[in-house]
Design a protein around this motif. Sequence first.
Motif, mmCIF file in Angstrom:
data_model
loop_
_atom_site.group_PDB
_atom_site.id
_atom_site.type_symbol
_atom_site.label_atom_id
_atom_site.label_comp_id
_atom_site.label_asym_id
_atom_site.label_seq_id
_atom_site.Cartn_x
_atom_site.Cartn_y
_atom_site.Cartn_z
ATOM 1 N N TRP A 30 0.820 -1.209 0.000
ATOM 2 C CA TRP A 30 0.000 0.000 0.000
ATOM 3 C C TRP A 30 0.856 1.262 0.000
ATOM 4 N N ARG A 31 2.014 1.182 -0.618
ATOM 5 C CA ARG A 31 2.931 2.322 -0.617
ATOM 6 C C ARG A 31 2.331 3.537 -1.326
ATOM 7 N N GLN A 32 1.424 3.326 -2.244
ATOM 8 C CA GLN A 32 0.789 4.451 -2.931
ATOM 9 C C GLN A 32 -0.200 5.181 -2.030
ATOM 10 N N GLU A 33 -0.595 4.514 -0.946
ATOM 11 C CA GLU A 33 -1.577 5.112 -0.057
ATOM 12 C C GLU A 33 -0.972 5.688 1.228
ATOM 13 N N VAL A 34 0.181 5.175 1.650
ATOM 14 C CA VAL A 34 0.733 5.579 2.946
ATOM 15 C C VAL A 34 2.205 5.952 2.838
ATOM 16 N N ASP A 35 2.642 6.782 3.779
ATOM 17 C CA ASP A 35 4.032 7.212 3.865
ATOM 18 C C ASP A 35 4.459 7.119 5.336
ATOM 19 N N LEU A 36 5.380 6.213 5.631
ATOM 20 C CA LEU A 36 5.863 6.038 7.001
ATOM 21 C C LEU A 36 6.815 7.179 7.346
ATOM 22 N N VAL A 37 6.398 8.050 8.268
ATOM 23 C CA VAL A 37 7.183 9.246 8.574
ATOM 24 C C VAL A 37 7.843 9.187 9.946
ATOM 25 N N ALA A 38 7.531 8.167 10.742
ATOM 26 C CA ALA A 38 8.153 8.059 12.067
ATOM 27 C C ALA A 38 7.999 6.642 12.599
ATOM 28 N N ILE A 39 9.023 6.197 13.309
ATOM 29 C CA ILE A 39 8.997 4.918 14.016
ATOM 30 C C ILE A 39 9.289 5.218 15.478
ATOM 31 N N CYS A 40 8.438 4.705 16.372
ATOM 32 C CA CYS A 40 8.576 4.994 17.793
ATOM 33 C C CYS A 40 8.626 3.712 18.593
ATOM 34 N N ASP A 41 9.608 3.592 19.452
ATOM 35 C CA ASP A 41 9.699 2.482 20.389
ATOM 36 C C ASP A 41 10.554 2.930 21.564
ATOM 37 N N THR A 42 10.210 2.492 22.756
ATOM 38 C CA THR A 42 11.013 2.856 23.918
ATOM 39 C C THR A 42 12.386 2.209 23.887
ATOM 40 N N ASN A 43 12.545 1.182 23.055
ATOM 41 C CA ASN A 43 13.840 0.515 22.884
ATOM 42 C C ASN A 43 14.434 0.959 21.545
ATOM 43 N N PRO A 44 15.418 1.856 21.545
ATOM 44 C CA PRO A 44 15.924 2.391 20.274
ATOM 45 C C PRO A 44 16.618 1.352 19.406
ATOM 46 N N LEU A 45 17.235 0.348 19.991
ATOM 47 C CA LEU A 45 17.890 -0.672 19.179
ATOM 48 C C LEU A 45 16.860 -1.536 18.467
ATOM 49 N N ARG A 46 15.790 -1.878 19.163
ATOM 50 C CA ARG A 46 14.727 -2.640 18.486
ATOM 51 C C ARG A 46 14.138 -1.822 17.348
ATOM 52 N N ALA A 47 13.946 -0.539 17.574
ATOM 53 C CA ALA A 47 13.420 0.327 16.515
ATOM 54 C C ALA A 47 14.367 0.371 15.317
ATOM 55 N N GLU A 48 15.672 0.427 15.576
ATOM 56 C CA GLU A 48 16.643 0.427 14.471
ATOM 57 C C GLU A 48 16.590 -0.885 13.701
ATOM 58 N N ARG A 49 16.515 -1.993 14.423
ATOM 59 C CA ARG A 49 16.425 -3.301 13.753
ATOM 60 C C ARG A 49 15.141 -3.380 12.923
ATOM 61 N N ALA A 50 14.051 -2.914 13.502
ATOM 62 C CA ALA A 50 12.778 -2.946 12.781
ATOM 63 C C ALA A 50 12.830 -2.062 11.538
ATOM 64 N N ARG A 51 13.416 -0.880 11.647
ATOM 65 C CA ARG A 51 13.498 0.022 10.492
ATOM 66 C C ARG A 51 14.254 -0.636 9.343
ATOM 67 N N ALA A 52 15.326 -1.356 9.660
ATOM 68 C CA ALA A 52 16.075 -2.053 8.608
ATOM 69 C C ALA A 52 15.228 -3.144 7.968
ATOM 70 N N MET A 53 14.449 -3.867 8.774
ATOM 71 C CA MET A 53 13.593 -4.929 8.236
ATOM 72 C C MET A 53 12.470 -4.357 7.386
ATOM 73 N N ILE A 54 11.958 -3.212 7.783
ATOM 74 C CA ILE A 54 10.892 -2.551 7.037
ATOM 75 C C ILE A 54 11.416 -1.940 5.741
ATOM 76 N N LYS A 55 12.743 -1.692 5.711
ATOM 77 C CA LYS A 55 13.386 -1.019 4.581
ATOM 78 C C LYS A 55 12.880 0.424 4.461
ATOM 79 N N SER A 56 12.989 1.118 5.584
ATOM 80 C CA SER A 56 12.533 2.499 5.670
ATOM 81 C C SER A 56 13.687 3.380 6.127
#
Length: 413
Positions: A30-56
Motif C-alpha cells: 500500500w505504498r501508494q496510499e501511505v508514507d511512514l514518517v516516524a517509528i517509535c519504540d522505547t527501545n531504540p535498538l529494536r526500533a533500528e532493527r525494525a526500520r532495517a527490516m521494514i526497509k525504511s
Amino acid sequence: MNGHERQRYALVGTGNRGTTMWGRDLLAGWRQEVDLVAICDTNPLRAERARAMIKSNAPIYTSIEETLAAARPELVIVCTRDSNHDDVIVAALEAGADVITEKPMTTSMDKIRRIRDAERRTGRRIDVSFNYRYAPTAAKLKSLLMAGEIGTLTSVDFHWYLNNQHGADYFRRWHAYVKNSGSLFVHKATHHFDLLNWYIGADPVDVAAFGELRQYGRNGPFRGPRCRDCSHAEECDYFFDMSADEFLDQLYEDPSEIDGYVRDGCVYREDIDIFDTMSATIRYQNAVTASYSLNAFMPIEGHAIAFNGTRGRIELRQFEKQPWPTPDHDEILLVRSFDGGVERIKVPHAGGGHFGGDDLMRSMIFRDGADPLGQRADSRAGAMSVMTGLAALQSATTGRMVKLSELGEIDHP
C-alpha cells in the motif's frame, strides 16, 4: 484515502506485529496510499532493527510525545503492549491524528472510557484491527446470517484451539501477566468475542465463565528464567531456540540488553497468572446465547463454529495447523430444517495472514472500500469485545455470572 495523497503515518511499537503487518507488509502493498514518517519504540535498538527490516529511512523516536511533535503524522498505528495502548491512542487523538490500534483496544474500563472520551472530544477516528472479520469465510458466514438462511438465530457454539507452539508463545512473553494483557480472555479472546458480537449483531448482556491454568506456569515439572542456556532444554517439550529464527533473534535478543525484555521466557514461570483453559456462556440483548471455549495447548490450531436458527444450522470447521492434509478451501455446511437438505459452500483460501483478513482489512481502510457487511471496527466494537473479556475474567475469578452493565457505561448520551 482519496488515492491522490499518501497518508503520513507513525508506527508506535516495533515488535513482531508492528514490524511486519503495519511496517514491512503495509509499505510493500500500500505504498501508494501511505508514507511512514516516524517509528517509535522505547527501545531504540529494536526500533533500528525494525526500520532495517521494514526497509525504511523514517526517523526513530523513543516517546509518543516526541513522535507527534516532530513528525506530525496524520495517522498513528498502535502496536505497543496492551496495557499502554490508551496512553498512545489518547496522545495521538489529541494531536489531531486518527488511530489504528492493534487488538485489544485496551485492558480496563477506565482506559476504555478515557479512549472513548478523547475520540469524542477530538472528533478523530479510531479503527480497531479486527482482521478476522475480513477473512472471506467470515464474510460469507455473516452474509448467510444477514440473509436469514437459517431463520432467526438462537444460539452459537464457538470453540478456538491454539496449538503447542502458538499457544505457548503467550506464556513466554509479556502476555503471561494480567497486568499487561488483561488475560487471554481480553488479549486473545477479544478477536473471538468481536466475531461473536459482529455475527450476532447485538451487544452481550451477561457472561458466566470458567478459567484454569492447567499446562503452563506452576504446572511445569521444572523451570528456568528463559529458554536460552536453560539446563532443561533437552527434556522440555516447550524449549524454544530463538537463535534459529533470524528475524526474532535480531528483533529481540540484543535489544533485551537495553530493557530486559526477553522473547523466550520460560512457560513454566511460577508467577504466570493468566488462564490457558477457558470457557464462557454469553447472553445477548436479542436473546441469542453463545457457548465459547479457548484452549492454549492443543495438538491442532483452528476453530469450530456453528450457528443454530429456527430454520436450520450453519457449521464450519476452519483448519490452520494440524498433522494431516486439508483442502485448499473452507467448507461451510448450510443445513436447512424440515427436509431442506444440506448445501456445501466452498470458500477458497485467501493469501495473507488471518485467513486472508489482513490484506483485505488494509485495503478497506486505505483504499476506501465499500463496507456492506460492517466489517470496519470502530472504538465501540473494540470496547464491547474488551468488556466481554473483562466480564468473563471477573466471572471466572469470582464464580458468579457478571452483567456487563456492572462494569459501567461506555456510550455517550
